[in-house]
Design a protein around this motif. Structure first.
Motif, PDB file in Angstrom:
ATOM      1  N   LEU A 140      -3.000  55.480  30.927  1.00 29.59           N
ATOM      2  CA  LEU A 140      -4.484  56.300  30.756  1.00 29.59           C
ATOM      3  C   LEU A 140      -4.576  55.686  32.497  1.00 29.59           C
TER       4      LEU A 140
ATOM      5  N   SER B 239      -2.073  65.503  24.196  1.00 29.91           N
ATOM      6  CA  SER B 239      -3.812  65.532  23.491  1.00 29.91           C
ATOM      7  C   SER B 239      -3.327  66.477  22.525  1.00 29.91           C
TER       8      SER B 239
ATOM      9  N   SER C 259      -0.733  50.603  27.072  1.00 29.74           N
ATOM     10  CA  SER C 259      -1.467  50.227  27.683  1.00 29.74           C
ATOM     11  C   SER C 259      -1.688  49.252  26.687  1.00 29.74           C
TER      12      SER C 259
ATOM     13  N   LEU D 145     -12.516  55.317  19.335  1.00 33.33           N
ATOM     14  CA  LEU D 145     -12.536  54.089  20.413  1.00 33.33           C
ATOM     15  C   LEU D 145     -14.072  54.384  20.413  1.00 33.33           C
TER      16      LEU D 145
ATOM     17  N   TYR E 279       0.142  57.607  21.038  1.00 33.91           N
ATOM     18  CA  TYR E 279       0.400  57.706  22.852  1.00 33.91           C
ATOM     19  C   TYR E 279       1.337  56.832  23.069  1.00 33.91           C
TER      20      TYR E 279
ATOM     21  N   ASN F 196      -7.597  52.331  14.157  1.00 28.69           N
ATOM     22  CA  ASN F 196      -7.228  53.493  14.764  1.00 28.69           C
ATOM     23  C   ASN F 196      -6.359  52.690  15.956  1.00 28.69           C
TER      24      ASN F 196
HETATM   25  P1  ADP Z   1      -8.377  60.323  18.636  1.00 28.35           P
HETATM   26  O1  ADP Z   1      -9.034  60.438  17.861  1.00 28.35           O
HETATM   27  O2  ADP Z   1      -7.740  61.691  20.063  1.00 28.35           O
HETATM   28  O3  ADP Z   1      -6.862  59.656  19.337  1.00 28.35           O
HETATM   29  P2  ADP Z   1      -9.932  57.851  20.606  1.00 28.35           P
HETATM   30  O4  ADP Z   1     -11.527  58.416  20.517  1.00 28.35           O
HETATM   31  O5  ADP Z   1      -9.520  56.969  18.985  1.00 28.35           O
HETATM   32  O6  ADP Z   1      -9.421  59.467  19.302  1.00 28.35           O
HETATM   33  O7  ADP Z   1      -8.992  57.955  21.409  1.00 28.35           O
HETATM   34  C1  ADP Z   1      -9.818  59.030  22.349  1.00 28.35           C
HETATM   35  C2  ADP Z   1      -8.795  58.958  24.160  1.00 28.35           C
HETATM   36  O8  ADP Z   1      -7.418  58.001  24.183  1.00 28.35           O
HETATM   37  C3  ADP Z   1      -7.133  59.874  22.805  1.00 28.35           C
HETATM   38  O9  ADP Z   1      -7.190  61.119  22.802  1.00 28.35           O
HETATM   39  C4  ADP Z   1      -6.552  59.343  23.917  1.00 28.35           C
HETATM   40  O10 ADP Z   1      -6.249  60.393  24.541  1.00 28.35           O
HETATM   41  C5  ADP Z   1      -6.575  57.985  25.005  1.00 28.35           C
HETATM   42  N1  ADP Z   1      -5.781  56.330  24.102  1.00 28.35           N
HETATM   43  C6  ADP Z   1      -6.121  56.200  23.344  1.00 28.35           C
HETATM   44  N2  ADP Z   1      -5.231  55.290  23.038  1.00 28.35           N
HETATM   45  C7  ADP Z   1      -4.291  55.015  23.906  1.00 28.35           C
HETATM   46  C8  ADP Z   1      -3.789  55.269  24.326  1.00 28.35           C
HETATM   47  N3  ADP Z   1      -2.656  53.704  23.348  1.00 28.35           N
HETATM   48  N4  ADP Z   1      -2.653  55.167  24.980  1.00 28.35           N
HETATM   49  C9  ADP Z   1      -2.972  56.517  26.056  1.00 28.35           C
HETATM   50  N5  ADP Z   1      -4.331  57.193  25.815  1.00 28.35           N
HETATM   51  C10 ADP Z   1      -4.992  56.214  24.756  1.00 28.35           C
END
Ligand code: ADP
Length: 521
Positions: free
Chosen positions: A458, A478, A512, A488, A429, A421
């Motif tokens: 973020l 997104s 990030s 996450l 991202y 993940n």
């Molecule tokens: P998704 O299936 O949307 O990727 P996650 O739970 O893995 O779901 O992540 C939730 C949200 O967190 C993502 O939709 C994204 O907006 C943000 N996100 C996750 N990882 C990153 C990253 N490495 N950089 C920027 N934003 C991130």
């Protein structure tokens, strides 16, 4: 004879004056003090006691003159003997009063006891002790009895007032400490009072809010249902009112005094005067921000999941239908490629379904079952990076682990899910590509794995929320990127089930770094 008449007239005047004074007063302790003072003066006594009947039927001293406070308990105990049930036992009254007099002061000779009775109900006893003995004439007794009647009325009123006052304070305390916001308005919607909960919800203190128009305090950013002022102008609560006037429901987003926004639902209930006019409006206010968020989340969930389900299903159907065409003879390579797409999309569906099942299980039991084993995290990371590097050409992966990275106890499959993940997010991202570094750090008690990208980053607000179920940052990237907002959330649950924790270090536009810390034991 004339002198006696004069004395009687003065006694009556005195009695009248006293009666007026005591009936004009509503506070019980003050009424008792005045009654007792007057009785002691009238009877030429030195010591006076008023004992009142409690709700449990026992009698307790409530006012004294000329009695040391240390003696009150003894008088209380003695006087319990003189009541049998409701009635006064006159024999033991005489005996006990004699004993009390001796106890208080040897010089006290004659006790007087006047029962205080209202509408046949015994309220208490008024006792005066004096140091001389004098025989009371029937006239004296009549004056005294009429005084006792007046005193009983005053005591009764004061007790009623005390009870109402107690009830009023009890209600005020309930309202003040209610978890719901409560606001009392007059018929013109001016604020008469607001409770603590509403102070918190609006950001207004009661001192500032009272006296204002409710629209000054309840300032809607967006009003979605109902409107108190409009309803009042339209004749609420009498419009359409049959027997009981209807309450009014208003809902919307409130702009708080501190500039924040929260969603409120308010039920306004009208209170009418006996003549049927609107006297007061009681408003019950509920903060529905969480409820709204849950509703929003449900909507997001349905649209995301249906989108995420539809895409692989459409791909599978399209490829299968193409392969089934009878008018074309597919060569071996096409069949293999199309079957590979079908298999990949079926895998994607399986992962999605698995994530949904795990999420719903987590909600029901709050923890995850793990199959613990020895896990070599550095090797697990190296294999994951190998898999992901075949999926992108614009990202450069870099591994950074110290030699002899320790073995941890963990669920290999679940930990792989977490790494997958984080790596997949690092790719998704950082759409312009760039380096992605995965490394490890060790100290005495724990190991930490980090995944660092140079992607979109973020905001602080989003950092607080990305571990929530179904939360996805609301931006263009997104929206065009596949995802459910579950990755996450599940990663955090898996790491916490291992006794570890996750944290993030990020800045918008700067990339990030996600940290996963696991205990060594
Ligand atoms: P998704 O299936 O949307 O990727 P996650 O739970 O893995 O779901 O992540 C939730 C949200 O967190 C993502 O939709 C994204 O907006 C943000 N996100 C996750 N990882 C990153 C990253 N490495 N950089 C920027 N934003 C991130």
């Amino acid at each position: 004879m004339l002198m006696l008449l004069d004395f009687r007239v003065r006694q009556r005047d005195f009695l009248l004056e006293i009666s007026r004074a005591i009936t004009a007063q509503l506070e019980l302790s003050e009424v008792l003090r005045r009654v007792l003072n007057a009785s002691v003066v009238m009877l030429g006594g030195q010591v006076g006691v008023i004992t009142l009947r409690d709700s449990d039927g026992s009698y307790r001293v409530r006012a004294t003159i000329g009695v040391e406070s240390a003696r009150v308990q003894t008088i209380n105990e003695r006087l319990q003997q003189i009541f049998t049930g409701e009635a006064l036992d006159y024999d033991s009254l005489h005996e006990e009063l004699g004993a009390v007099a001796a106890l208080l002061d040897k010089r006290l000779k004659q006790p007087f006891a006047l029962p205080l009775v209202f509408a046949g109900e015994p309220l208490g006893l008024l006792i005066v002790f004096r140091s001389h003995v004098a025989t009371a004439t029937p006239d004296d007794m009549q004056v005294l009895e009429s005084f006792a009647d007046q005193a009983a009325i005053a005591v009764h009123n004061a007790q009623l007032y005390e009870r109402i006052d107690h009830e009023r304070r009890r209600l005020a305390a309930i309202l003040q400490h209610s978890a719901d916001g409560v606001m009392i308005l007059d018929a013109q919607a001016r604020i008469l009072s607001i409770n603590h909960a509403l102070e918190r919800m609006t950001g207004w203190s009661a001192t500032d809010a009272v006296g204002r128009d409710q629209d000054d305090v309840i300032t809607w950013k967006k009003l979605e249902r109902g409107d108190l002022k409009k309803a009042l102008d339209d004749g609420w609560p009498f419009k359409n009112a049959a027997d009981a006037p209807d309450s009014l429901y208003v809902e919307g987003d409130l702009l708080r005094r501190d500039g924040l926004t929260s969603s409120l639902g308010i039920v306004y209930s009208p209170l009418l005067t006996t003549e049927g006019r609107l006297s007061t409006i009681v408003a019950n206010v509920r903060d529905i921000t969480n409820f709204r968020q849950a509703q929003e989340m449900q909507n997001t969930f349905i649209s995301t999941i249906s989108h995420e389900l539809k895409t692989p299903v459409a791909l599978i159907k399209g490829h299968a239908a193409t392969l089934r065409r009878e008018d074309v003879e597919w060569d071996h390579e096409v069949v293999r490629d199309y079957s590979a797409v079908i298999e990949d999309e079926a895998d994607r569906l399986a992962v999605l379904i698995d994530d949904l099942l795990t999420t719903s299980k987590l909600q029901a039991q709050r923890s995850l079952e793990l199959n613990l084993d020895d896990v070599r995290l550095d090797q697990l990371v190296a294999r994951a990076v190998e898999r992901f590097s075949t999926q992108t050409t614009i990202h450069q992966f870099k591994l950074n682990f110290p030699p002899d990275f320790p073995v941890v106890q963990g669920d290999q499959q679940r930990l792989r899910q977490v790494l997958d993940n984080l790596l997949s997010n690092a790719i998704k991202y950082s759409p312009d590509g760039g380096p992605i570094e995965v490394g490890g750090m060790v100290d005495d008690k724990q190991v930490t794995i980090y995944v660092r990208d140079q992607g979109v980053g973020l905001t602080e607000g989003d950092q607080d929320r990305i571990f929530e179920r179904f939360y996805r940052v609301d931006d263009a990237l997104s929206r065009r990127t596949q995802g459910t907002g579950l990755g996450l959330f599940l990663a955090k649950a898996i790491i916490e089930a291992h006794g570890g924790s996750m944290r993030i270090d990020s800045q918008p536009g700067q990339g990030s770094t996600f940290y996963v810390t696991l205990p060594l034991q």
